[in-house]
Design an enzyme around this catalytic site. Structure first.
Site, mmCIF file in Angstrom:
data_model
loop_
_atom_site.group_PDB
_atom_site.id
_atom_site.type_symbol
_atom_site.label_atom_id
_atom_site.label_comp_id
_atom_site.label_asym_id
_atom_site.label_seq_id
_atom_site.Cartn_x
_atom_site.Cartn_y
_atom_site.Cartn_z
ATOM 1 N N ALA A 9 0.834 -1.206 0.000
ATOM 2 C CA ALA A 9 0.000 0.000 0.000
ATOM 3 C C ALA A 9 0.869 1.257 0.000
ATOM 4 C CB ALA A 9 -0.916 0.000 1.220
ATOM 5 N N HIS A 10 0.360 2.296 -0.625
ATOM 6 C CA HIS A 10 0.991 3.627 -0.653
ATOM 7 C C HIS A 10 2.369 3.613 -1.314
ATOM 8 C CE1 HIS A 10 -2.317 4.559 1.996
ATOM 9 N NE2 HIS A 10 -1.882 3.660 2.854
ATOM 10 N N ARG A 11 2.582 2.662 -2.200
ATOM 11 C CA ARG A 11 3.850 2.495 -2.906
ATOM 12 C C ARG A 11 5.029 2.229 -1.975
ATOM 13 N NH1 ARG A 11 3.077 2.339 -7.884
ATOM 14 N NH2 ARG A 11 1.613 3.628 -9.011
ATOM 15 N N LEU A 12 4.745 1.619 -0.825
ATOM 16 C CA LEU A 12 5.791 1.236 0.123
ATOM 17 C C LEU A 12 6.162 -0.225 -0.145
ATOM 18 C CD1 LEU A 12 4.277 2.930 3.302
ATOM 19 C CD2 LEU A 12 5.965 3.850 1.705
#
Length: 192
Positions: A169-172
């Protein structure tokens, strides 16, 4: 997770085989000319073991010519249903004739005939020309086995680097890199 990138790849491929609707063995193959001009296309993985990742093609095709001139390549497996990808980079070697013969013999007859009829990557004036060549080839081998064409074989990418990428998620994202050393594999993480 496994400390062996080949074992980890097998785990991920098994999961992809259950979840991907089409061709879980599809991989983008990137090659380059001797001058470094890149080219990429989709091919199918036909074998994987500790030696590397294997696919087959016409040696006179564009990819065959590029690999003969610059025997290095990169692969990308993207399994959208799992939100994962695997990147592989390394040197390329031809498979042994016996290995190519065995795989060719396992292919469907029409695929075998197509390998003889096609001048892969060469200009084609009309589809009917290829269809006529296919029919001529079919008649030529009627009633008998279809041998492997001399211009058709396999390549194995011997990995120097294998990266496993998990979407988060959230490009993490999570990125795990294996790099070949003389002692085996060194592993570490990369920033997303």
């Amino acid at each position: 997770m496994s400390d062996d990138p080949h074992a980890l790849f097998e785990e991920w491929l098994a999961e992809a085989t259950l979840s991907e609707p089409n061709d879980p063995t599809a991989m983008a193959l990137a090659t380059a000319t001797p001058d470094g001009l890149p080219s990429v296309r989709m091919v199918l993985l036909k074998g994987h073991d500790a030696r590397g990742f294997t696919f087959y093609t016409n040696l006179d095709s564009r990819k065959g010519g590029e690999l003969a001139a610059n025997p290095n390549a990169a692969l990308l497996f993207h399994w959208k249903s799992l939100r994962r990808q695997v990147r592989v980079e390394g040197a390329v070697e031809r498979v042994a004739d016996a290995e190519a013969d065995a795989y060719f013999a396992s292919r469907g007859r029409d695929s075998q005939l197509g390998a003889w009829a096609s001048e892969q990557s060469r200009p084609l004036d009309a589809r009917t020309t290829f269809e006529a060549r296919f029919q001529e080839t079919s008649a030529r081998f009627a009633g008998g086995d279809v041998p492997r064409p001399p211009r058709w074989s396999g390549f194995r990418i011997v990995p120097e680097r294998i990266e496993f990428w998990n979407d988060r998620a959230h490009r993490l994202h999570e990125r795990r890199l294996f790099t070949r050393t003389e002692e085996g594999w060194r592993q570490g993480l990369l920033y997303p």
